[in-house]
Design an enzyme around this catalytic site. Structure first.
Site, mmCIF file in Angstrom:
data_model
loop_
_atom_site.group_PDB
_atom_site.id
_atom_site.type_symbol
_atom_site.label_atom_id
_atom_site.label_comp_id
_atom_site.label_asym_id
_atom_site.label_seq_id
_atom_site.Cartn_x
_atom_site.Cartn_y
_atom_site.Cartn_z
ATOM 1 N N LEU A 97 0.760 -1.132 -0.229
ATOM 2 C CA LEU A 97 -0.119 0.029 -0.122
ATOM 3 C C LEU A 97 0.832 1.251 0.044
ATOM 4 O O LEU A 97 1.870 1.419 0.673
ATOM 5 C CB LEU A 97 -0.880 -0.039 1.277
ATOM 6 C CG LEU A 97 -1.845 -1.199 1.227
ATOM 7 C CD1 LEU A 97 -2.649 -1.100 2.428
ATOM 8 C CD2 LEU A 97 -2.688 -1.308 0.073
ATOM 9 N N GLN A 103 -7.929 0.242 -17.008
ATOM 10 C CA GLN A 103 -8.736 -0.679 -16.050
ATOM 11 C C GLN A 103 -9.925 -0.182 -15.466
ATOM 12 O O GLN A 103 -11.092 -0.589 -15.253
ATOM 13 C CB GLN A 103 -7.780 -0.845 -14.976
ATOM 14 C CG GLN A 103 -8.374 -1.609 -13.616
ATOM 15 C CD GLN A 103 -7.395 -2.050 -12.592
ATOM 16 O OE1 GLN A 103 -6.667 -2.963 -12.723
ATOM 17 N NE2 GLN A 103 -7.154 -1.305 -11.372
ATOM 18 N N HIS A 157 -3.231 4.178 -2.675
ATOM 19 C CA HIS A 157 -4.320 3.387 -2.214
ATOM 20 C C HIS A 157 -5.201 4.053 -1.113
ATOM 21 O O HIS A 157 -6.151 3.906 -1.100
ATOM 22 C CB HIS A 157 -3.590 2.179 -1.731
ATOM 23 C CG HIS A 157 -2.993 1.431 -2.776
ATOM 24 N ND1 HIS A 157 -1.574 1.087 -2.526
ATOM 25 C CD2 HIS A 157 -3.119 0.575 -3.834
ATOM 26 C CE1 HIS A 157 -1.061 0.056 -3.490
ATOM 27 N NE2 HIS A 157 -2.253 -0.022 -4.259
HETATM 28 N N1 LIG Z 1 -0.793 6.558 -7.607
HETATM 29 C C1 LIG Z 1 -2.115 6.066 -7.511
HETATM 30 N N2 LIG Z 1 -3.197 7.107 -7.404
HETATM 31 C C2 LIG Z 1 -4.236 6.671 -7.200
HETATM 32 N N3 LIG Z 1 -4.660 5.477 -7.360
HETATM 33 C C3 LIG Z 1 -3.752 4.525 -7.576
HETATM 34 C C4 LIG Z 1 -2.578 4.784 -7.618
HETATM 35 N N4 LIG Z 1 -1.591 3.648 -7.817
HETATM 36 C C5 LIG Z 1 -2.576 2.652 -7.772
HETATM 37 N N5 LIG Z 1 -3.854 3.106 -7.336
HETATM 38 C C6 LIG Z 1 -5.033 2.284 -7.347
HETATM 39 O O1 LIG Z 1 -5.069 1.334 -6.512
HETATM 40 C C7 LIG Z 1 -5.717 0.144 -6.833
HETATM 41 C C8 LIG Z 1 -4.891 -1.234 -6.643
HETATM 42 O O2 LIG Z 1 -3.724 -0.872 -7.423
HETATM 43 P P1 LIG Z 1 -2.538 -1.646 -7.264
HETATM 44 O O3 LIG Z 1 -2.658 -2.533 -5.892
HETATM 45 O O4 LIG Z 1 -2.121 -2.497 -8.397
HETATM 46 O O5 LIG Z 1 -1.266 -0.568 -7.175
HETATM 47 P P2 LIG Z 1 -0.491 -0.113 -8.127
HETATM 48 O O6 LIG Z 1 0.618 1.041 -7.568
HETATM 49 O O7 LIG Z 1 -1.052 0.348 -9.106
HETATM 50 O O8 LIG Z 1 0.544 -1.486 -8.357
HETATM 51 P P3 LIG Z 1 1.117 -1.591 -9.698
HETATM 52 O O9 LIG Z 1 2.408 -1.165 -9.435
HETATM 53 O O10 LIG Z 1 1.093 -3.340 -9.682
HETATM 54 O O11 LIG Z 1 0.474 -1.147 -11.004
HETATM 55 C C9 LIG Z 1 -6.029 0.496 -8.553
HETATM 56 O O12 LIG Z 1 -7.586 0.917 -8.585
HETATM 57 C C10 LIG Z 1 -5.180 1.503 -8.702
HETATM 58 O O13 LIG Z 1 -5.417 2.113 -9.798
HETATM 59 C C1 LIG Z 2 -8.017 -4.018 -9.347
HETATM 60 C C2 LIG Z 2 -6.766 -5.025 -8.935
HETATM 61 C C3 LIG Z 2 -6.834 -5.051 -7.247
HETATM 62 C C4 LIG Z 2 -7.391 -6.375 -9.320
HETATM 63 O O1 LIG Z 2 -6.553 -7.230 -9.021
HETATM 64 C C5 LIG Z 2 -5.527 -4.827 -9.702
HETATM 65 O O2 LIG Z 2 -5.698 -4.578 -10.965
HETATM 66 C C6 LIG Z 2 -4.968 -3.125 -9.209
HETATM 67 O O3 LIG Z 2 -4.497 -3.247 -7.915
HETATM 68 O O4 LIG Z 2 -5.074 -2.402 -9.854
HETATM 69 N N1 BAL Z 3 -2.360 -1.938 -10.956
HETATM 70 C C1 BAL Z 3 -2.559 -2.500 -11.964
HETATM 71 C C2 BAL Z 3 -2.139 -3.984 -11.463
HETATM 72 C C3 BAL Z 3 -0.942 -4.519 -12.494
HETATM 73 O O1 BAL Z 3 -0.439 -3.911 -13.152
HETATM 74 O O2 BAL Z 3 -0.824 -5.832 -12.535
#
Ligand SMILES: Nc1ncnc2c1ncn2[C@@H]1O[C@H](COP(=O)(O)OP(=O)(O)OP(=O)(O)O)[C@@H](O)[C@H]1O
Ligand SMILES: CC(C)(CO)[C@@H](O)C(=O)[O-]
Ligand code: BAL
Length: 433
Positions: free
Chosen positions: A129, A269, A133
């Site tokens: 997180l 997404q 998040h």
């Molecule tokens: N910088 C951000 N600002 C707002 N929401 C975010 C951000 N990064 C991720 N999220 C959102 O948090 C949710 C969970 O995302 P996830 O756990 O995949 O994190 P992530 O940082 O996107 O990871 P990854 O590096 O795998 O893409 C998704 O809806 C994603 O769009």
């Molecule tokens: C929506 C989600 C949690 C599904 O595994 C992932 O794609 C992400 O973290 O954005």
């Molecule tokens: N935040 C999207 C998750 C993935 O790239 O797998």
């Protein structure tokens, strides 16, 4: 919360199908009525967001967070029974946040809230997180009685050659972050609710038929959203949106939330999820939160921990390139070539500057795509219609550093190639006033 439509326009193409297949997923096509404005909301930015320190290697618990009171009672073997069919109630220590490990445990937790008409929000995450998040959880707590955060690294959305094995897992730090956030929410009288539960399932529970296939032609029960899931990210990661749509359908069915919260950082997404909700008649409101960024503009992302000290400052190049394209649009350019040309110039210049450096100092990256797309279909636009707006998005691959220096921090898991994405929404003119 101010509610506006971040992505306007009418869907124009056939879209979705659930496939329960013994072969390739079938694509049944259905008609696609326009989106209800009430199905999507947008969270205004409320505060400046700061970069979080890098997370440790997989499964290594940082001493900083161990000291913060997150106990190891949340390790899977001891707590599966707690959160499962019988036993006591597992909580994040010093909080009222329940840790739910099984589908059955969530169903039991959920049932009384259906009867007492309390609203439940779901924030799906893959853990590790960060402030992005947390901003979604804050928004969810503002408008709902209960917030459930799911923490599940979903294998089905990782391609066979992707980073499932090294994806950062920071359960203890995540618990500590949720505990801090919950205390903050409790002190802020403007919130309707707080973090009520974390859903941290095992893959056996999420995929009763067994570990999900990761190949394009894998057999299994999948949800596919096409054609929107096949372009851009879907082209580079052909099983990605199938995995996302499938796991989100499961999470929505398990938690039965009134609202779900997703980040604009993963803009395609959000379009896929909106389609899922609309085309399968799910009684759910989709809320999109703005992209949280580090001070230098880099979009926060769990995968940033792979970057290490040399690549981290250069990684802002994508944001700068998209920003240049946005400036061109604001200056009155509408044609694809003019708008995207501005982005490509930034990328070309940044790469040339890096390649002029010595191998032990430079950073190489490859541009996967730079896109100007329709907000509803994600199909490429030749020109932006200001009444509809558009989405500028991009993906770059930061290559592993050459000639590492002695003691250089290469990043999580030795600093493999990292794919970064970002986007800027060109809002329809009527929304800008
Ligand atoms: N910088 C951000 N600002 C707002 N929401 C975010 C951000 N990064 C991720 N999220 C959102 O948090 C949710 C969970 O995302 P996830 O756990 O995949 O994190 P992530 O940082 O996107 O990871 P990854 O590096 O795998 O893409 C998704 O809806 C994603 O769009
Ligand atoms: C929506 C989600 C949690 C599904 O595994 C992932 O794609 C992400 O973290 O954005
Ligand atoms: N935040 C999207 C998750 C993935 O790239 O797998």
């Amino acid at each position: 919360m101010q509610r506006t439509l971040p992505l306007l326009g009418r869907a124009t193409r056939p879209a979705a199908a659930v496939s329960l297949t013994l072969g390739r997923p079938r694509r049944a096509l259905s008609s696609c009525p326009s989106l209800s404005p009430r199905s999507v909301a947008h969270i205004p930015t409320r505060q400046a967001l700061r970069c979080q320190p890098p997370f440790p290697r997989r499964n290594v618990i940082p001493s900083r967070t161990m000291a913060s009171g997150c106990s190891s009672s949340s390790s899977s073997s001891s707590s599966r029974s707690n959160g499962g069919a019988g036993g006591g109630l597992e909580r994040i220590p010093s909080t009222s946040i329940r840790v739910l490990r099984t589908v059955e445990a969530v169903r039991r937790w959920r049932r009384p809230h259906l009867l007492d008409q309390r609203t439940v929000a779901l924030v799906p995450t893959m853990g590790a997180l960060h402030e992005g998040h947390l901003s979604l959880i804050r928004a969810a707590a503002r408008d709902n009685h209960h917030v459930v955060v799911s923490v599940y690294v979903n294998p089905a959305q990782f391609g066979v050659r992707e980073d499932l094995a090294s994806y950062p897992v920071t359960w203890e730090a995540d618990c500590a972050a949720l505990a801090r956030l919950d205390a903050e929410l409790a002190d802020d009288g403007r919130n309707l609710g707080r973090v009520s539960a974390v859903f941290a399932p095992a893959t056996d529970d999420m995929y009763p038929a067994g570990f999900p296939g990761q190949e394009v032609d894998s057999k299994g029960s999948f949800v596919t959203i096409t054609p929107v899931g096949e372009v851009l990210e879907g082209r580079s990661r052909p099983t990605f949106f199938r995995g996302v749509a499938t796991v989100c359908m499961k999470l929505f069915n398990i938690v039965q939330p009134e609202r779900v919260y997703f980040g604009q950082k993963d803009v395609q997404q959000t379009v896929v999820i909106r389609r899922l909700v609309r085309d399968f008649m799910l009684p759910i409101e989709v809320v999109i939160g703005p992209t949280a960024r580090a001070d230098d503009g880099l979009a926060l992302s769990s995968r940033n921990v792979y970057l290490g000290e040399r690549r981290r400052p250069v990684a802002t190049v994508l944001r700068r390139a998209l920003g240049a394209a946005e400036e061109a649009y604001k200056a009155g350019k509408r044609d694809r070539r003019d708008v995207l040309g501005a982005a490509h110039r930034v990328l070309d210049e940044a790469l040339a500057a890096q390649m002029a450096l010595a191998p032990e100092r430079r950073v190489r990256f490859e541009v996967d795509y730079i896109s100007l797309a329709d907000p509803d279909t994600m199909e490429e636009l030749e020109a932006v219609d200001p009444a509809r707006g558009g989405i500028l998005s991009g993906a770059i691959k930061m290559l592993p550093v050459e000639a590492p220096r002695e003691g250089e921090d290469l990043g999580h898991s030795g600093g493999p190639a990292v794919r970064l994405i970002d986007n800027i929404i060109l809002r329809p003119e009527e929304e800008q006033t």
